[in-house]
Design a protein around this motif. Structure first.
Motif, short mmCIF file in Angstrom:
data_model
loop_
_atom_site.label_atom_id
_atom_site.label_comp_id
_atom_site.label_asym_id
_atom_site.label_seq_id
_atom_site.Cartn_x
_atom_site.Cartn_y
_atom_site.Cartn_z
N VAL A 1 -4.29 5.32 -10.42
CA VAL A 1 -4.64 5.93 -9.13
C VAL A 1 -5.86 5.26 -8.49
CG1 VAL A 1 -6.08 7.80 -10.08
CG2 VAL A 1 -4.83 8.14 -7.93
N ASP A 2 -6.85 4.86 -9.28
CA ASP A 2 -8.02 4.18 -8.71
C ASP A 2 -7.65 2.79 -8.19
OD1 ASP A 2 -9.75 6.33 -9.13
OD2 ASP A 2 -10.28 5.64 -11.15
N GLY A 3 -6.79 2.10 -8.93
CA GLY A 3 -6.32 0.79 -8.46
C GLY A 3 -5.52 0.91 -7.18
N LEU A 4 -4.66 1.92 -7.13
CA LEU A 4 -3.89 2.16 -5.92
C LEU A 4 -4.81 2.45 -4.74
CD1 LEU A 4 -1.17 2.56 -4.47
CD2 LEU A 4 -1.25 4.95 -5.22
N ALA A 5 -5.80 3.30 -4.96
CA ALA A 5 -6.74 3.64 -3.88
C ALA A 5 -7.48 2.40 -3.40
CB ALA A 5 -7.73 4.70 -4.36
N ALA A 6 -7.90 1.55 -4.32
CA ALA A 6 -8.62 0.33 -3.94
C ALA A 6 -7.72 -0.60 -3.14
CB ALA A 6 -9.15 -0.38 -5.19
N LEU A 7 -6.47 -0.74 -3.55
CA LEU A 7 -5.55 -1.63 -2.85
C LEU A 7 -5.17 -1.08 -1.47
CD1 LEU A 7 -3.38 -2.70 -5.89
CD2 LEU A 7 -4.92 -4.17 -4.57
N VAL A 8 -5.02 0.22 -1.37
CA VAL A 8 -4.74 0.85 -0.08
C VAL A 8 -5.92 0.63 0.86
CG1 VAL A 8 -4.50 3.11 1.03
CG2 VAL A 8 -3.03 2.51 -0.89
N ALA A 9 -7.13 0.86 0.35
CA ALA A 9 -8.33 0.68 1.17
C ALA A 9 -8.47 -0.78 1.61
CB ALA A 9 -9.57 1.13 0.40
#
Length: 118
Positions: free
Chosen positions: A52-60
């Motif tokens: 989830v943190d990786g996804l959030a970083a990539l989305v941002a």
């Protein structure tokens, strides 16, 4: 267990690759700019989902909307109004975490008191 919804990691990775190509970057540069590890990107290339943190970083980093990659067997319901209010309050840069929490609790209590009960 019946799977009601899932994240389409393959479609997200393809869109992420399009962003990478448009910005003329290699995957190592994507890792550096987004703050995710190169191994996360490698696992994604192999069809694995990011955490989830990786996804959030990539989305941002990419500007992609993760919600566009959530799939469901059935139509997705409209979000609850209180959930949307909570989301907006917690993303408001003019409010501290404590202020957003206080407003959220106050609105939820008031809503519960005033809503029509069937």
């Amino acid at each position: 267990m019946v799977k009601k919804g899932w994240f389409d990691a393959e479609a997200f990775y393809a869109a992420l690759d399009s962003v990478r190509q448009a910005r003329k970057l290699n995957w190592k540069q994507v890792a550096g700019e987004s703050g995710v590890s190169a191994s996360t990107l490698t696992r994604m290339a192999q069809g694995k989902r990011p955490d989830v943190d990786g996804l959030a970083a990539l989305v941002a980093w990419s500007g992609l909307d993760a919600d566009d990659y959530v799939r469901s067997e059935e139509g997705r319901p409209e979000p609850e109004p209180l959930a949307m209010i909570s989301t907006y309050l917690r993303s408001d840069r003019n409010l501290s975490n404590e202020a957003a929490t206080a407003l959220d609790e106050m609105i939820k209590a008031t809503y519960e008191r005033l809503r029509h009960k069937d």
